[in-house]
Motif scaffolding. Structure first.
Motif, mmCIF file in Angstrom:
data_model
loop_
_atom_site.group_PDB
_atom_site.id
_atom_site.type_symbol
_atom_site.label_atom_id
_atom_site.label_comp_id
_atom_site.label_asym_id
_atom_site.label_seq_id
_atom_site.Cartn_x
_atom_site.Cartn_y
_atom_site.Cartn_z
ATOM 1 N N ALA A 30 0.857 -1.206 0.007
ATOM 2 C CA ALA A 30 -0.137 -0.003 -0.005
ATOM 3 C C ALA A 30 1.023 1.132 0.004
ATOM 4 N N GLU A 31 0.349 2.337 -0.685
ATOM 5 C CA GLU A 31 1.120 3.536 -0.499
ATOM 6 C C GLU A 31 0.480 4.444 0.524
ATOM 7 N N VAL A 32 1.169 4.880 1.520
ATOM 8 C CA VAL A 32 0.615 5.877 2.379
ATOM 9 C C VAL A 32 1.008 7.195 2.286
ATOM 10 N N SER A 33 0.040 8.011 2.241
ATOM 11 C CA SER A 33 0.350 9.700 2.174
ATOM 12 C C SER A 33 0.946 10.372 3.189
ATOM 13 N N ASN A 34 0.825 9.857 4.581
ATOM 14 C CA ASN A 34 1.234 10.487 5.381
ATOM 15 C C ASN A 34 2.221 9.469 6.373
ATOM 16 N N TRP A 35 2.827 8.560 5.668
ATOM 17 C CA TRP A 35 3.794 7.773 6.439
ATOM 18 C C TRP A 35 4.667 8.482 7.233
#
Length: 151
Positions: free
Chosen positions: A62-67
């Motif tokens: 998954a790509e997380v915008s607020n990692w």
């Protein structure tokens, strides 16, 4: 009595608990405590089938915008928990037990997520080293502080 030293306040609170329930260590909460215990146990059991659903349906990546915000927030909570545990322990403050317990849980969670999110990457070795050499030993130390201060 609000202006009394903390140790006298704690003694008074213990006496109030003793008189409310008739025995030391009881919360004196009556029928609410068993109901809460039932609700909490039920919620824990309800998560078991939900975990099976997640295991089957979650994407492998998954790509997380607020990692970075998530990890910085966790590290900020760890910094506050570790510093708070140290300061309260140094003062002999009885409030150290819940702070240490929460910090132990955060450290274990941090180790888990560091190791599992680094699997198959070049950072896996460092994550394992930090978990085994820092996070988990600190979690055990905090758990021991919490256990000894509540007994």
């Amino acid at each position: 009595m609000a202006l009394a030293a903390p140790q006298f306040q704690a003694r008074r609170d213990t006496a109030a608990v003793r008189t409310a329930a008739g025995r030391p260590g009881s919360l004196g909460a009556g029928p609410r405590l068993p109901r809460l215990a039932t609700v909490l146990t039920g919620c824990g059991m309800a998560l078991l089938p939900w975990m099976a659903v997640l295991a089957r349906t979650m994407p492998r990546t998954a790509e997380v915008s607020n990692w970075s915000a998530a990890w910085i927030g966790l590290d900020a909570a760890l910094a506050a928990g570790l510093a708070g545990t140290g300061l309260l322990l140094r003062k002999g403050d009885p409030r150290v037990a819940p702070v240490a317990a929460a910090t132990a849980a955060l450290l274990a969670m941090d180790a888990w997520f560091d190791v599992t999110t680094s699997m198959g990457t070049g950072g896996q070795g460092l994550a394992l080293l930090l978990a085994a050499g820092a996070e988990l030993p600190l979690a055990v130390a905090c758990a021991v502080v919490a256990a000894r201060r509540t007994a």
